[in-house]
Write an enzyme that holds these catalytic residues in place. Structure first.
Site, PDB file in Angstrom:
ATOM      1  N   CYS A  70     -14.418  -0.797   6.630  1.00  5.76           N
ATOM      2  CA  CYS A  70     -13.402  -1.339   5.729  1.00  5.76           C
ATOM      3  C   CYS A  70     -13.339  -0.500   4.454  1.00  5.76           C
ATOM      4  O   CYS A  70     -14.375  -0.049   3.944  1.00  5.76           O
ATOM      5  CB  CYS A  70     -13.739  -2.786   5.343  1.00  5.76           C
ATOM      6  SG  CYS A  70     -13.998  -3.897   6.742  1.00  5.76           S
ATOM      7  N   HIS A 117      -9.274   3.356  -1.961  1.00 10.87           N
ATOM      8  CA  HIS A 117      -7.930   2.825  -1.737  1.00 10.87           C
ATOM      9  C   HIS A 117      -7.430   2.043  -2.960  1.00 10.87           C
ATOM     10  O   HIS A 117      -7.266   0.827  -2.900  1.00 10.87           O
ATOM     11  CB  HIS A 117      -7.940   1.938  -0.494  1.00 10.87           C
ATOM     12  CG  HIS A 117      -6.599   1.429  -0.072  1.00 10.87           C
ATOM     13  ND1 HIS A 117      -5.421   2.056  -0.415  1.00 10.87           N
ATOM     14  CD2 HIS A 117      -6.257   0.335   0.659  1.00 10.87           C
ATOM     15  CE1 HIS A 117      -4.407   1.369   0.105  1.00 10.87           C
ATOM     16  NE2 HIS A 117      -4.885   0.330   0.752  1.00 10.87           N
ATOM     17  N   CYS A 152       0.808  -1.220   0.000  1.00  7.05           N
ATOM     18  CA  CYS A 152       0.000   0.000   0.000  1.00  7.05           C
ATOM     19  C   CYS A 152       0.842   1.271   0.000  1.00  7.05           C
ATOM     20  O   CYS A 152       0.328   2.346  -0.296  1.00  7.05           O
ATOM     21  CB  CYS A 152      -0.927   0.012   1.204  1.00  7.05           C
ATOM     22  SG  CYS A 152      -2.016  -1.421   1.304  1.00  7.05           S
TER      23      CYS A 152
END
Length: 376
Positions: free
Chosen positions: A196, A319, A78
């Site tokens: 999430c 994300h 990430c």
């Protein structure tokens, strides 16, 4: 050595966009970054991506007429986008290149139909220990120790979705209540769906060059990266705490900061609600065990003492792994210029970006990058 500044930033919209291709996502981000910097050419490119296909960087850049310059692709989970940012910074700082593009790019909706498939060559991944489960273990530990309540976990999601109402590029936004968050579908107990981050597609870019004191250039005051150390019973902290704490200490020292309380605005890696809580504590923004309380009481909300994730964060902005770190950089640049619109933090002068790359191979995270940026 040369002092370095961010000359321009840009991003695409974030969301599930399977109808688009990598070229159009990258073009949107790079074009905005070039226009923002007032440039039409660069000397080198670093590209961060996790699941991008082989040769992807050169293909998307060729479509924009960026050829015959060095192009380096990096993968650091990430933290891939912020790793590209760090390497671009070093290339300018050391005088290797004069003007460098950092680009982050990912199209998760095409790479995966649902959640990321655990890596079969990783022992924990082969056993099914995916990242939602790993973060859920941290949340369960905090609950067991009385360091957080379920309502405080949910407060992070409520806050960040509300922030995203003011971010037109965000994937999700909304006025949710704590009950809404806790009542959403269970993903990995105790983390529910609204706790999430979503599957996302997007791109983000930054043009870096020598700091010349121009009115809109944002200085890179401190920057650090670490890879994770073995994580075992020798640490009293949950997974990810130690690497964030140590990387932040390096970055703050490089920036010459006596205390992190000097920081005005922060973008952290909140892939799950517990991630933001642990990170705010590891950064020293709040005392140990106070991260959940800070979210619930508004300390880390817009208008609070230390606004965290005014963009909406990973939970709400989205994300797209390789693009996330540079999207965080873009948000902090806009904040420090006073260009963040309805989510602007008044008078922001110092901003911090923290991106922690996941992974479960007995390490306390694959990588962490922390950057300290300063307003013009």
């Amino acid at each position: 050595m040369t002092a370095v500044a961010v000359h321009g930033v840009g991003t695409s919209h974030f969301g599930r966009q399977p109808e688009r291709d990598l070229v159009s996502l990258a073009f949107e981000a790079v074009r905005e970054a070039f226009d923002d910097a007032g440039v039409s050419a660069i000397d080198a490119v670093w590209v961060g991506t996790v699941f991008g296909p082989a040769g992807m960087a050169q293909r998307v850049l060729r479509a924009m007429g960026i050829t015959r310059v060095p192009v380096v692709t990096v993968e650091n989970a990430c933290a891939s986008g912020t790793t590209a940012f760090l390497e671009a910074h070093e290339a300018v700082r050391t005088g290797r290149y004069g003007r460098v593009l950092a680009l982050g790019l990912e199209q998760m909706s095409v790479a995966f139909s649902g959640a990321i498939t655990p890596e079969p060559t990783d022992p924990e991944g082969r056993g099914g220990l995916a990242l939602p489960a790993l973060y859920a273990m941290s949340a369960s530990r905090y609950l067991h120790l009385g360091l957080v309540t379920k309502e405080q976990l949910a407060a992070v999601s409520v806050k960040n979705h509300a922030h995203a109402l003011h971010n037109p590029r965000a994937q999700y936004s909304g006025s949710y209540t704590t009950d809404d968050v806790l009542g959403s579908r269970m993903i990995a107990d105790p983390l529910t769906l609204l706790q999430c981050c979503p599957t996302s597609d997007g791109a983000a870019a930054a043009v870096l060059g020598p700091a010349r004191g121009a009115p809109r250039q944002v200085a890179v005051r401190g920057l650090a990266m670490r890879s994770g150390a073995p994580w075992n019973s020798g640490s009293p902290h949950v997974w990810g705490y130690d690497i964030v704490r140590d990387t932040a200490a390096d970055a703050f020292a490089a920036a010459g900061l006596d205390a992190v309380t000097d920081v005005d605005v922060v973008e952290v890696h909140d892939a799950f609600t517990i991630g933001e809580i642990v990170t705010t504590e590891a950064l020293g923004l709040v005392p140990p065990g106070a991260g959940g309380k800070a979210a619930a009481e508004g300390t880390t909300a817009l208008g609070g003492a230390v606004p965290v994730n005014p963009s909406g964060g990973l939970l709400s902005r989205g994300h797209p792994l390789g693009a996330t770190g540079l999207a965080q950089v873009a948000e902090i640049v806009w904040q420090l210029r006073g260009e963040a619109g309805g989510r602007q933090v008044d008078g922001a002068r110092l901003g911090v970006v923290e991106t922690m790359g996941g992974g479960v191979s007995a390490l306390d995270g694959n990588a962490c990058v922390v950057a300290v940026l300063e307003a013009p």
